[in-house]
Every structure is written in structure tokens, then in C-alpha cells.
Write a protein that holds these residues in place. Structure first.
Motif, PDB file in Angstrom:
ATOM      1  N   LYS A   1      39.394   4.544  44.202  1.00 42.49           N
ATOM      2  CA  LYS A   1      40.043   3.885  45.344  1.00 42.49           C
ATOM      3  C   LYS A   1      39.232   2.658  45.736  1.00 42.49           C
ATOM      4  N   LYS A   2      39.924   1.529  45.853  1.00 40.91           N
ATOM      5  CA  LYS A   2      39.261   0.279  46.203  1.00 40.91           C
ATOM      6  C   LYS A   2      39.293   0.056  47.708  1.00 40.91           C
ATOM      7  N   GLU A   3      38.645  -1.037  48.139  1.00 39.10           N
ATOM      8  CA  GLU A   3      38.550  -1.290  49.570  1.00 39.10           C
ATOM      9  C   GLU A   3      39.921  -1.558  50.175  1.00 39.10           C
ATOM     10  N   GLU A   4      40.043  -1.331  51.458  1.00 36.01           N
ATOM     11  CA  GLU A   4      41.307  -1.475  52.165  1.00 36.01           C
ATOM     12  C   GLU A   4      41.815  -2.912  52.045  1.00 36.01           C
ATOM     13  N   GLY A   5      43.125  -3.034  51.806  1.00 40.18           N
ATOM     14  CA  GLY A   5      43.734  -4.352  51.674  1.00 40.18           C
ATOM     15  C   GLY A   5      43.847  -4.845  50.252  1.00 40.18           C
ATOM     16  N   THR A   6      43.297  -4.104  49.307  1.00 40.12           N
ATOM     17  CA  THR A   6      43.360  -4.509  47.902  1.00 40.12           C
ATOM     18  C   THR A   6      44.785  -4.382  47.370  1.00 40.12           C
ATOM     19  N   ILE A   7      45.217  -5.377  46.599  1.00 39.83           N
ATOM     20  CA  ILE A   7      46.497  -5.309  45.904  1.00 39.83           C
ATOM     21  C   ILE A   7      46.223  -4.776  44.499  1.00 39.83           C
ATOM     22  N   TYR A   8      46.784  -3.622  44.173  1.00 36.61           N
ATOM     23  CA  TYR A   8      46.502  -2.954  42.910  1.00 36.61           C
ATOM     24  C   TYR A   8      47.425  -3.437  41.797  1.00 36.61           C
ATOM     25  N   LYS A   9      46.931  -3.343  40.574  1.00 32.48           N
ATOM     26  CA  LYS A   9      47.771  -3.495  39.388  1.00 32.48           C
ATOM     27  C   LYS A   9      48.192  -2.090  38.937  1.00 32.48           C
ATOM     28  N   THR A  10      49.264  -2.022  38.163  1.00 35.91           N
ATOM     29  CA  THR A  10      49.783  -0.709  37.771  1.00 35.91           C
ATOM     30  C   THR A  10      48.780   0.084  36.934  1.00 35.91           C
ATOM     31  N   VAL A  11      47.912  -0.610  36.197  1.00 34.72           N
ATOM     32  CA  VAL A  11      46.936   0.111  35.367  1.00 34.72           C
ATOM     33  C   VAL A  11      45.897   0.826  36.207  1.00 34.72           C
ATOM     34  N   ASP A  12      45.784   0.447  37.490  1.00 35.99           N
ATOM     35  CA  ASP A  12      44.791   1.066  38.371  1.00 35.99           C
ATOM     36  C   ASP A  12      45.372   2.230  39.173  1.00 35.99           C
ATOM     37  N   LEU A  13      46.639   2.571  38.933  1.00 37.29           N
ATOM     38  CA  LEU A  13      47.314   3.603  39.718  1.00 37.29           C
ATOM     39  C   LEU A  13      47.369   4.930  38.983  1.00 37.29           C
ATOM     40  N   THR A  14      47.503   5.979  39.743  1.00 36.11           N
ATOM     41  CA  THR A  14      47.813   7.281  39.147  1.00 36.11           C
ATOM     42  C   THR A  14      49.325   7.520  39.137  1.00 36.11           C
ATOM     43  N   GLU A  15      50.059   6.796  40.010  1.00 37.89           N
ATOM     44  CA  GLU A  15      51.516   6.848  40.023  1.00 37.89           C
ATOM     45  C   GLU A  15      52.052   5.441  40.234  1.00 37.89           C
ATOM     46  N   ASN A  16      52.909   5.002  39.339  1.00 39.04           N
ATOM     47  CA  ASN A  16      53.485   3.671  39.463  1.00 39.04           C
ATOM     48  C   ASN A  16      54.570   3.647  40.539  1.00 39.04           C
ATOM     49  N   PRO A  17      54.788   2.497  41.174  1.00 39.70           N
ATOM     50  CA  PRO A  17      55.900   2.399  42.123  1.00 39.70           C
ATOM     51  C   PRO A  17      57.226   2.484  41.381  1.00 39.70           C
ATOM     52  N   THR A  18      58.243   2.992  42.046  1.00 36.16           N
ATOM     53  CA  THR A  18      59.556   3.112  41.411  1.00 36.16           C
ATOM     54  C   THR A  18      60.653   3.038  42.463  1.00 36.16           C
TER      55      THR A  18
ATOM     56  N   ILE B   1      59.645   3.693  46.270  1.00 38.92           N
ATOM     57  CA  ILE B   1      58.591   4.707  46.385  1.00 38.92           C
ATOM     58  C   ILE B   1      57.302   4.007  45.969  1.00 38.92           C
ATOM     59  N   PRO B   2      56.318   3.862  46.863  1.00 41.06           N
ATOM     60  CA  PRO B   2      55.145   3.027  46.559  1.00 41.06           C
ATOM     61  C   PRO B   2      54.274   3.620  45.459  1.00 41.06           C
ATOM     62  N   GLY B   3      53.459   2.748  44.860  1.00 40.37           N
ATOM     63  CA  GLY B   3      52.456   3.219  43.914  1.00 40.37           C
ATOM     64  C   GLY B   3      51.384   4.008  44.643  1.00 40.37           C
ATOM     65  N   LYS B   4      50.732   4.886  43.909  1.00 42.78           N
ATOM     66  CA  LYS B   4      49.730   5.748  44.536  1.00 42.78           C
ATOM     67  C   LYS B   4      48.452   5.808  43.707  1.00 42.78           C
ATOM     68  N   VAL B   5      47.359   5.971  44.412  1.00 40.83           N
ATOM     69  CA  VAL B   5      46.061   6.232  43.799  1.00 40.83           C
ATOM     70  C   VAL B   5      45.589   7.578  44.307  1.00 40.83           C
ATOM     71  N   ASN B   6      45.554   8.545  43.389  1.00 44.27           N
ATOM     72  CA  ASN B   6      45.159   9.912  43.753  1.00 44.27           C
ATOM     73  C   ASN B   6      46.006  10.455  44.905  1.00 44.27           C
TER      74      ASN B   6
END
Length: 487
Positions: free
Chosen positions: A376-393, A464-469
Motif C-alpha cells: 500500500k502506497k501513501e495516501e493520494g497515490t494514483i495506482y496502475k493496474t499492475v500494482d492492484l490486487t483487484e482491477n477496477p471494473t 467497482i474501484p480497484g483495490k489493494v489488499n
């Protein structure tokens, strides 16, 4: 054409503003002459420069929307606006009149140079005129009053002044800016450029006179005594041009080498900044994902057709058994890669053989395994899909999203002979609440195809937003939309 006018005018205004602020009051007039002329030429070339900044977007089979067009949407009557015709007609008339004026003045100077008595004087030709006039210069000819010349009433300082105009070919600058003014008469910025160029010519001539005769006060008084006579021809360099406080002050001004070097040096980032802001264009370039290509993704369901996936909970206990098509997005993301065990890149034969063989009978899926968790990165970070555990859909799946795009996208109207075909690339952010924001058009095929795609995306319901953990995060998402007109 409009793009050319906007970009060139912005550059012209910025460079002239910098000249007035930084350079005009400094005593490096040769450099200033080059800067003014170069600024005009640079501003004309700038709109034709395009520097592409490539932004990579992931190309996958399930991220492309194909929008078929209808023939009726492409058939329009190609008409030219009456207002546009009138505007070009007016432009033609005014430009023609200005060039006629320019040609008449040019012919008058040429005729006058042939009418009087000619005398060679250093690198110039003196033309003696019967009329009462101050000395003035055009190309290599200096026009002076015959009676004053014969009676030696023309001060040597005046000859020196006019010879500088001849030797440094100042008339060429005037002719150039006058031609540009005639072509772009609707743009007043060139009036200021001509004034700046002519005043700088006088700075150059004054500087030479002061260095040669070393009597500043006498020369200043001489200029002031001649200040009541006006120039006859706007194409000629005249001693009396703008005898202002600026010229008188400049004669006694000094510029330190360090300050001059500093001001010249900071011009480089100025030109670089203009190129960056006016010439750079972000374009999309398709890339393959690091862990799987689009063709590999399509083969997953075939490869794992007979595989049973055993799903573990956060305690490592198997709580469910599923087929590949029933896996969630988070579970699919940790499915073993089809390429495991093959050399990269595999041949088509190797891929076909592995898919035909099929996957293992069972595979355990543990999304809670630390190796499958993301940092998990610092608050406000815009993630790329490769950094997610669940992609947005999109709610209901991406097929529902493609259907939504297809139903709402309207093929822009184009000329009858234009068939729209190609891809539109758009980046946007899927926020933590699922809303879509910050739309950026990376590439389109013209005729408003990109703007229409953004319009439709703004109509979309929240994703449905992307998710990290398991925690929602803002995600950068790339969407290629293929436009295909029906034949």
C-alpha cells in the motif's frame, strides 16, 4: 491554420515581452538584432514542430470497444461557409492594397536613387537631391540634400550614422518585417516588432558614432536639433527615427559582461519552454502486459477448462471450489501464468501444445498469501493496474460496459469521402468511490471522435474501484476504443 496563428502569436508575444523586459535596455545591440529577427522566424516554424511524448497503454483483448458506424452518419454535403468566403475576400483585398503601397514606395526610392547626382562614398552611394531633407538610407544608398553637401553643412556624425545603416544592411530587416506585416496585417504584434527593430538599428548607429567621434553631448544636441523633421519613406532608415529619451540614455549606458552573459543564458530555457508547451503532444503506444499478453489471456479459460480451483480463506483453509470462469477478479489475478515452464517468448507451436495439454487437475488459490499481497502506497497515490490486487471494473462486467459504449457512442459527421477507421485512446482515473475523472485524450482519428468518447464516458455509472489488499484505491485506467465505419 488557426493552430498556426495561436501558437505563433503566443510565441511572438512571449519573446517580444522578454525583449522589452530583459534586452532592450542592455548594450548588446547586435545580439538584440539577431534575437528580434530570429524570434519572428522561430515563431513561424514553431507551429510545425511536433514532439511526441509516448504514453504506454496496455493492449488487451477485453479492453477494446469496437464502435461500428453507419453509412448515413458519414454522408454530408460539403459546403463552404459564406462567412469564410467573405473573410478570405476581405483578406485578399487588404493584403493586395498593402503590397501595392509597399511596391509604390519601393519604386519611388528606386526612381529617386536614379534621379539625383551620384557620388561614391566609402561603401555607399550618395544621391544628391534638390529637396530639403535629412539624410536617410535605403540598402547601400544614402539620400542627402545637394546644397548642404556642397556647402559642407552635413556633419560627419550624420555620415557615420548613415554608413552604419548601409554597412550593416539594416534595410534588409525593414523589408523583411514590412513583408511580414503585409501578409499578417491583422496581427498588430508585428507593428511592435518593427518599432523594436528600427529603434535597435538606431542604437547600433548611435553606438558607432559615439565610439568614432567621442563627443556624446555634441551628438545628442545634434539629434535634438534635427528632431522636428519627419521621415519621408517608411522603408528607409532615417536619422530622426524615434529620437527619444531611450536613445539619448542608451548612449551613456554600460552593460557589465557578467550581467549580459546571464541575460543571454536564461534565454535558452525560454526557447526550450516554448517548444515544450506548444509543440509536445502525448500519444498512446500499445504495450503488452508484463505477465501476460492479450492472446495468453484469451487462452486461460481453455487452458484451465478442466482445472478445479480450491479457494482458501484468510486462515489458509479451503472454503470453496470453482471453475476458472467463476473466479473473482482478485482470484483470477493470482492464477498461475500459462507461460510457466516455457522459454520466453514461446513459439506458437509450444503455446498450442501446452494449451491442448491443459492445466493441472487442481490449483489452490490464496489471495491472502503475502506473496499475492501488494504494498500500500501513501495516501493520494494514483495506482496502475499492475500494482492492484483487484482491477477496477464496470458493474455487470466489462462486456456490459462495452455494450454501454456501443449504445451511446455517436459516430461524428464527416465528409462523404471520409470513412472513420482507427483507435481512440483515453486515460481516466477510477476514483476510490468508483467515479470516473481526469479524462485525457491521448490519440484520436479526428472529426471529434475523441471528444465524443469522453462525452460517453462521463455518462457512465460508477465503477467497482480497484483495490489493494481489499482496500479501494484510485486507479489510472487506459481504454482504447476502435472506430470502424460500415462500408
Amino acid at each position: 491554420m488557426i493552430d498556426f496563428f495561436i501558437k505563433s502569436t503566443i510565441a511572438l508575444c512571449v519573446l517580444l515581452g522578454v525583449y522589452y523586459l530583459l534586452l532592450e535596455k542592455e548594450k548588446f545591440h547586435q545580439f538584440n538584432r539577431f534575437f528580434l529577427v530570429f524570434s519572428i522566424l522561430f515563431s513561424f516554424v514553431l507551429p510545425f514542430i511536433t514532439i511526441e511524448i509516448v504514453q504506454e497503454v496496455v493492449s488487451t483483448a477485453n479492453s477494446t470497444v469496437v464502435v461500428p458506424g453507419a453509412i448515413t452518419a458519414n454522408v454530408v454535403k460539403d459546403e463552404v461557409s459564406i462567412y469564410l468566403i467573405c473573410a478570405w475576400f476581405l483578406y485578399g483585398i487588404v493584403t493586395t492594397l498593402l503590397f501595392c503601397r509597399f511596391a509604390i514606395n519601393l519604386l519611388k526610392l528606386i526612381k529617386k536613387s536614379k534621379s539625383g547626382v551620384k557620388i561614391k562614398h566609402q561603401n555607399a552611394t550618395l544621391v544628391l537631391l534638390q529637396e530639403q531633407t535629412l539624410p536617410y538610407t535605403f540598402l547601400n544608398t544614402i539620400f542627402i540634400n545637394e546644397l548642404e553637401y556642397q556647402n559642407n553643412k552635413i556633419e560627419t556624425e550624420l555620415f557615420t550614422h548613415e554608413l552604419i545603416h548601409v554597412n550593416q544592411k539594416h534595410s534588409l530587416d525593414i523589408i523583411l518585417i514590412e513583408v511580414i506585416k503585409n501578409v499578417f496585417w491583422f496581427n498588430p504584434i508585428f507593428i511592435f516588432y518593427k518599432k523594436a527593430i528600427q529603434l535597435n538599428h538606431e542604437f547600433l548607429a548611435d553606438e558607432k558614432v559615439v565610439k568614432s567621434h567621442k563627443n556624446v553631448s555634441f551628438y545628442q544636441n545634434l539629434l535634438l536639433s534635427k528632431a522636428n523633421q519627419n521621415p519621408v519613406y517608411y522603408l528607409a532608415s532615417n536619422l530622426n527615427y524615434s529620437v527619444t529619451k531611450k536613445r539619448l540614455i542608451m548612449m551613456t549606458t554600460t552593460t557589465s559582461p557578467s550581467r549580459g552573459l546571464f541575460k543571454k543564458t536564461i534565454l535558452l530555457p525560454l526557447f526550450t519552454g516554448l517548444v515544450y508547451f506548444l509543440c509536445t503532444k502525448t500519444v498512446a503506444q500499445e504495450i503488452k502486459t508484463n505477465n501476460e499478453t492479450a492472446s495468453q489471456k484469451r487462452s486461460y479459460s481453455n487452458y484451465y477448462d478442466k482445472t478445479t480451483f480450491k479457494i482458501k480463506n484468510d486462515k489458509g483453509v479451503v472454503v470453496a471450489e470453482k471453475k476458472y470462469k467463476d473466479l473473482t477478479l482478485a482470484e483470477k489475478k493470482v492464477v498461475p501464468n500459462v507461460l510457466e515452464g516455457l522459454k520466453f517468448p514461446p513459439t506458437k507451436e509450444e503455446m498450442a501444445a501446452k494449451i491442448e495439454k491443459g492445466g493441472p487437475e487442481t490449483v489452490e488459490i490464496d489471495v491472502y498469501d503475502p506473496k499475492n499481497q501488494k504494498v500500500k502506497k501513501e495516501e493520494g497515490t494514483i495506482y496502475k493496474t499492475v500494482d492492484l490486487t483487484e482491477n477496477p471494473t464496470y458493474p455487470g462486467g466489462m462486456e456490459s460496459f462495452y455494450k454501454f459504449i456501443g449504445e451511446n457512442y455517436k459516430i461524428p459527421v464527416t465528409p462523404a469521402d471520409v470513412k472513420l477507421k482507427g483507435r481512440v485512446y483515453i486515460n481516466f482515473i477510477v476514483e476510490k468511490d468508483g467515479s470516473l475523472t481526469d479524462f485525457k485524450l491521448l490519440r484520436d482519428i479526428g472529426y471529434g471522435t475523441g471528444e465524443e468518447a469522453i462525452r460517453v464516458l462521463k455518462l457512465s455509472q460508477n465503477w467497482i474501484p480497484g483495490k489493494v489488499n481489499g482496500e479501494p484505491v484510485a486507479t489510472m485506467y487506459s481504454l482504447p476504443i476502435t472506430i470502424q465505419s460500415k462500408e
